[in-house]
Design a protein around this motif. Structure first.
Motif, mmCIF file in Angstrom:
data_model
loop_
_atom_site.group_PDB
_atom_site.id
_atom_site.type_symbol
_atom_site.label_atom_id
_atom_site.label_comp_id
_atom_site.label_asym_id
_atom_site.label_seq_id
_atom_site.Cartn_x
_atom_site.Cartn_y
_atom_site.Cartn_z
ATOM 1 N N ASP A 231 -7.800 4.134 -11.556
ATOM 2 C CA ASP A 231 -8.212 3.080 -10.623
ATOM 3 C C ASP A 231 -9.528 2.453 -11.058
ATOM 4 O O ASP A 231 -9.676 1.226 -11.107
ATOM 5 C CB ASP A 231 -8.350 3.643 -9.205
ATOM 6 C CG ASP A 231 -7.015 3.878 -8.532
ATOM 7 O OD1 ASP A 231 -6.090 3.092 -8.776
ATOM 8 O OD2 ASP A 231 -6.906 4.851 -7.763
ATOM 9 N N SER B 151 -3.608 -2.294 -7.639
ATOM 10 C CA SER B 151 -4.780 -2.688 -6.855
ATOM 11 C C SER B 151 -4.397 -2.860 -5.396
ATOM 12 O O SER B 151 -3.331 -3.411 -5.078
ATOM 13 C CB SER B 151 -5.357 -3.999 -7.405
ATOM 14 O OG SER B 151 -6.323 -4.528 -6.519
ATOM 15 N N VAL B 152 -5.250 -2.421 -4.502
ATOM 16 C CA VAL B 152 -4.980 -2.578 -3.070
ATOM 17 C C VAL B 152 -5.010 -4.043 -2.665
ATOM 18 O O VAL B 152 -4.491 -4.410 -1.603
ATOM 19 C CB VAL B 152 -6.002 -1.780 -2.226
ATOM 20 C CG1 VAL B 152 -5.876 -0.296 -2.488
ATOM 21 C CG2 VAL B 152 -7.429 -2.262 -2.487
ATOM 22 N N THR C 237 -10.557 0.735 -1.801
ATOM 23 C CA THR C 237 -9.585 1.679 -2.357
ATOM 24 C C THR C 237 -9.903 3.101 -1.925
ATOM 25 O O THR C 237 -9.006 3.871 -1.556
ATOM 26 C CB THR C 237 -9.571 1.588 -3.890
ATOM 27 O OG1 THR C 237 -9.303 0.232 -4.283
ATOM 28 C CG2 THR C 237 -8.501 2.488 -4.478
ATOM 29 N N TRP D 104 0.818 -1.207 0.000
ATOM 30 C CA TRP D 104 0.000 0.000 0.000
ATOM 31 C C TRP D 104 0.855 1.262 0.000
ATOM 32 O O TRP D 104 0.474 2.280 -0.580
ATOM 33 C CB TRP D 104 -0.915 0.007 1.234
ATOM 34 C CG TRP D 104 -2.020 -1.013 1.166
ATOM 35 C CD1 TRP D 104 -2.296 -1.848 0.115
ATOM 36 C CD2 TRP D 104 -2.984 -1.312 2.167
ATOM 37 N NE1 TRP D 104 -3.371 -2.646 0.413
ATOM 38 C CE2 TRP D 104 -3.821 -2.331 1.665
ATOM 39 C CE3 TRP D 104 -3.219 -0.810 3.436
ATOM 40 C CZ2 TRP D 104 -4.871 -2.862 2.400
ATOM 41 C CZ3 TRP D 104 -4.274 -1.343 4.180
ATOM 42 C CH2 TRP D 104 -5.092 -2.354 3.661
ATOM 43 N N GLU E 290 -13.760 -3.788 -4.094
ATOM 44 C CA GLU E 290 -12.438 -3.202 -4.348
ATOM 45 C C GLU E 290 -12.507 -1.682 -4.426
ATOM 46 O O GLU E 290 -11.634 -0.985 -3.891
ATOM 47 C CB GLU E 290 -11.854 -3.768 -5.638
ATOM 48 C CG GLU E 290 -10.453 -3.241 -5.908
ATOM 49 C CD GLU E 290 -9.767 -3.953 -7.060
ATOM 50 O OE1 GLU E 290 -8.618 -3.581 -7.385
ATOM 51 O OE2 GLU E 290 -10.368 -4.889 -7.647
#
Length: 895
Positions: free
Chosen positions: A585, A459-460, A575, A452, A571
């Motif tokens: 994103d 992508s997280v 995020t 992170w 997601e």
């Protein structure tokens, strides 16, 4: 740790640079104070009486001889060696001298001996015990000061040598020589006593203490070493203190007894084991009397003791203020976030022993001072240190606050910058715990933190914490032994190719929910081609929201299906909680398969929607009638605008809710996401293996997306609600079953979410700490509001169409509308003919175009007429006919 009666507790200082040195620099740094005090009491009780004038030493030996060995029980790394090494210094303290006035002057403690240093063939007693006495510095000093006493010790050593020689040659001689050797070995015990007695007289002491460390370390010699203690060390002037693990001693002893019992007897092992175990218990009861045993405290004892301070007390330096419990609070705040411990959300931090704790402190010692300043509000606020304070308040019982207790206003933040480096802490902890076999969960959390922090455009979820199939063989975790059962095969069997399912691993480091299969549906009137008067971008936003909820996937080499999945919603929400969301994103989330869906986890593998070899025309958008073709360029512009607007709305939401002040640990997110995917099959139930995809209304599609949001929202709340937010611990654990129900009446909302969302401003602090929760922030999330508005729109639009019910088998309604005429025309029926299910079935089978199945043809007709005349009642008859065709299709593999 309780203090001795009448003895005020003093701080214990834990030097940050202590490492694993057994010899401490100061008595105030000795951790297990109660062990030291108990040892002092036992030593005081063990002091032999002063010898009477003219008393024969042999008679005194026989009268006072007995097993008085002190046993210090503890696992590896609990600090037994440290206790032995520092016992002499402790006996010299003023407090011990006050409680036991004669003890320090009457006792001499030898340096601990370690039998594990013996080479094969060495004798424990001859090479270690006697050498420990002769090599003692205080003994050597007395050589010139007391020559007579030294000469007596030397003569005693000579006698001891003769006795030892007799023992060693006992089995070699014959006749009278062997008898003499046997008699000499019987005198060995007294020779040992005499040797130690002469050593005590040389020192002017009444008792010599012999610490023996880890007799059980060398397993193949362990029982022999115990035999030396039993046979030769029971002396009134000698007190052995043996350290080790009692369980291991029992194991060694009963196995030796069993070996001796079964040495010359066949098929006796099963019956002999209970006898051997009983013998072992009694043997140890004799060598280590129960009332002479002490247990080393576990590391948990020190982690709960606020009296243990981190740092050394140095002249002219500030007093350390950060205690061991506060260090654990900091690690929990950093690693776990604001979880309440429910549903296995308490992350175990692997600190199994005092040795492990010492090694960790050596690793992170540089950052301790910064954490101390932040905790005591001497530097600016940081979400993790704010949470650390709340965790410490919880541990001290100060929250949840009692009703009626005045609420402290928020404290004025310090203007000094916060110097705590989260990156340095995360890196140091990761470098440390990758070598701890039981630290699997912690390592995955730290790897996620690193991801992170360094991969802001990724992508997280692109980290092993959220990808169980990558965890076991991860190079960074080659030393980790933590394992959890991964039972995906049963749920995915028949959904994905057998070759892939059978190759799934049976374990991972952490458990994770089965990937979402998704709900295969038939597209109905999902398009929103016109914008609302007060919202010109509604059409584009509607298409974007449908994309977030659905995925168009190949389920075989040539057929595609629309799947309702929740992964994109999950997601995007996560995020937005963690960082500013960008257009890239959202484009990436829409372009990829939904997170943790079966098609995402299996990569290029096709998902099986049914055992049947289905043929549905409307599973492929290329088959749409030309009248339904849209202006793709205009659609793309509307979609791009909707994405940009959502990005801006999320940015404004983050600013207003101050969501950046929520300490979102990867562990907290993992708990919520894992629980969400366990809930998803309840409200987006996948089709059965023998069930064909059915028409899904637009409102049902949107309801699935809204339910995914609500499930994630409720999951966050179920792990946040509790004392850390000044709330009670009651948590609802019901399942989210109804996609279309009023979520505000669900127990998940009323019991878990509502207390966090409806907190009044005057109760927005706890002990002066401002409260920021993910649950409260999600209440006004833009995605939730857009999904809710879209659901209301779709529901209102569909109310104009009567619900489909079981149609009558025959209908004789005359042609009275253009919709009926269009339906009859598309089916190839005369405009004035009767319309029944049987007639429609015949028309579908007869008039289906070449290469197109009857049910495929019927679905295309149904969609065309529904889009133009959604209220036409005859559509129910057509739907029933299509269902009949689907049900009559042969199973896969039949001819």
């Amino acid at each position: 740790m309780s203090a001795p009666p009448g003895h005020a507790r003093e701080p214990i200082y834990f030097p940050l640079e202590q490492g694993e040195r057994a010899q401490h620099l100061d008595v105030n740094q000795l951790l297990p104070r109660q062990v030291y005090e108990k040892l002092a009491e036992m030593l005081s009780e063990s002091l032999p009486p002063v010898a009477r004038d003219g008393e024969d030493e042999g008679s005194r030996f026989l009268r006072e001889r007995g097993h008085a060995t002190i046993f210090l029980d503890g696992n590896r790394g609990t600090g037994k060696t440290t206790v032995m090494a520092n016992l002499p210094k402790y006996l010299e303290t003023s407090g011990v001298r006050t409680r036991h006035p004669e003890l320090a002057d009457a006792v001499h403690v030898l340096r601990p001996i370690d039998p594990s240093q013996l080479e094969d063939g060495d004798d424990l007693f001859l090479n270690v015990v006697v050498a420990a006495v002769l090599g003692d510095r205080c003994i050597r000093k007395q050589r010139d000061l007391k020559p007579d006493a030294w000469r007596a010790l030397h003569e005693s050593l000579q006698s001891l040598g003769v006795a030892l020689t007799g023992r060693e040659t006992q089995g070699e001689g014959v006749g009278l020589d062997r008898l003499r050797a046997f008699i000499g070995s019987q005198e060995l015990a007294y020779a040992v006593h005499d040797f130690f007695d002469k050593a005590a007289r040389l020192l002017g002491k009444r008792l010599i203490v012999l610490p023996i460390d880890d007799v059980d370390t060398t397993l193949h010699r362990a029982f022999e070493n115990l035999e030396v203690v039993r046979r030769y060390l029971p002396s009134p002037v000698l007190l052995p203190i043996v350290c080790g693990d009692l369980k291991l001693y029992r194991e060694v002893t009963w196995r030796d007894s069993l070996r001796r019992l079964t040495m010359d007897v066949a098929d006796f092992s099963k019956d002999a084991r209970p006898i051997a175990e009983d013998l072992a218990h009694e043997y140890l009861r004799k060598v280590f009397p129960l009332h002479r045993r002490l247990r080393m405290p576990e590391v948990r004892t020190f982690l709960d003791d606020p009296n243990v301070l981190l740092g050394a007390k140095l002249a002219g330096a500030a007093e350390p203020r950060l205690s061991l419990p506060l260090l654990e609070d900091w690690l929990r705040a950093l690693l776990t976030g604001p979880v309440n411990g429910h549903e296995n959300s308490r992350l175990p931090i692997p600190l199994p022993t005092v040795r492990a704790l010492s090694q960790l402190l050596s690793r992170v010692r540089i950052g301790i001072g910064d954490v101390e300043k932040a905790y005591f509000a001497e530097t600016a606020s940081l979400p993790e240190t704010d949470l650390m304070r709340r965790i410490s308040y919880r541990r001290l019982g100060r929250i949840p606050a009692r009703h009626g207790q005045p609420v402290r206003p928020a404290a004025e933040p310090s203007k000094r910058p916060n110097t705590v480096s989260l990156g340095d802490w995360q890196l140091a902890l990761l470098d440390h715990f990758v070598y701890e076999p039981s630290a699997g969960a912690v390592c995955l959390v730290l790897l996620a933190m690193q991801h992170w922090r360094t991969m802001q455009n990724s992508s997280v979820f692109a980290t092993p914490l959220f990808q169980p199939l990558r965890q076991v063989n991860l190079p960074d975790m080659r030393y980790i032994e933590t394992r959890a059962h991964l039972s995906w095969g049963m749920d995915l069997s028949g959904r994905l190719p057998d070759s892939w399912v059978h190759g799934l691993p049976s374990e991972s480091v952490l458990p994770f929910a089965t990937p979402e299969v998704g709900r295969a549906v038939v597209r109905s009137d999902w398009e929103v081609t016109t914008s609302l008067e007060d919202d010109p971008s509604f059409a584009g936003r509607s298409r974007m929201l449908v994309e977030l909820v659905t995925h168009h996937n190949f389920y075989s080499t040539s057929k595609r299906a629309t799947l309702i999945c929740s992964g994109r919603i999950v997601e995007l929400v996560v995020t937005s909680l963690l960082r500013d969301v960008t257009v890239a994103d959202i484009e990436r989330i829409l372009a990829q398969a939904p997170f943790h869906s079966a098609v995402h986890v299996a990569a290029t593998k096709a998902i099986e929607l049914s055992i049947d070899d289905i043929h549905l025309a409307d599973l492929d958008e290329d088959d749409l009638p030309s009248s339904q073709a849209l202006d793709k360029h205009a659609d793309d512009l509307d979609r791009d605008l909707a994405i940009q607007q959502l990005v801006e709305a999320i940015q404004g939401w983050r600013n207003v809710t101050q969501v950046a002040r929520v300490p979102l640990s990867p562990w907290f997110v993992y708990c919520a996401v894992n629980k969400t995917f366990n809930q998803i099959p309840f409200f987006t139930r996948p089709r059965k293996l023998d069930e064909q995809p059915q028409i899904e209304l637009l409102s049902d599609v949107v309801a699935s997306g809204l339910s995914a949001f609500n499930a994630l929202w409720a999951a966050f709340a179920s792990f946040e609600k509790g004392p850390l937010f000044d709330l009670g611990p009651e948590i609802s654990t019901v399942n989210l079953l109804n996609r279309r129900g009023d979520f505000s009446r669900n127990n998940l909302y009323t019991q878990n979410i509502k207390p966090l969302v409806d907190r009044s401003p005057e109760r927005a602090t706890v002990q002066g700490e401002m409260l920021f929760s993910a649950t409260q922030a999600l209440d006004s999330h833009p995605l939730r509001e857009q999904l809710r508005d879209f659901f209301e729109y779709a529901s209102k639009r569909e109310k104009l169409v009567p619900p489909l019910s079981s149609p009558p088998q025959r209908t004789t309604v005359k042609v009275k509308s253009p919709g009926r005429l269009l339906l009859l025309e598309l089916l190839g029926l005369p405009p004035d003919g009767l319309l029944s299910k049987k007639k429609i079935l015949n028309a579908l089978n007869k008039n289906a175009p070449t290469g197109q199945s009857p049910e495929h043809f019927g679905e295309a007709v149904l969609r065309t007429v529904t889009n133009r005349y959604p209220r036409l009642r005859e559509l129910s008859i057509l739907s029933a006919a299509i269902d009949t065709l689907n049900q009559k299709k042969p199973d896969s593999g039949t001819s």
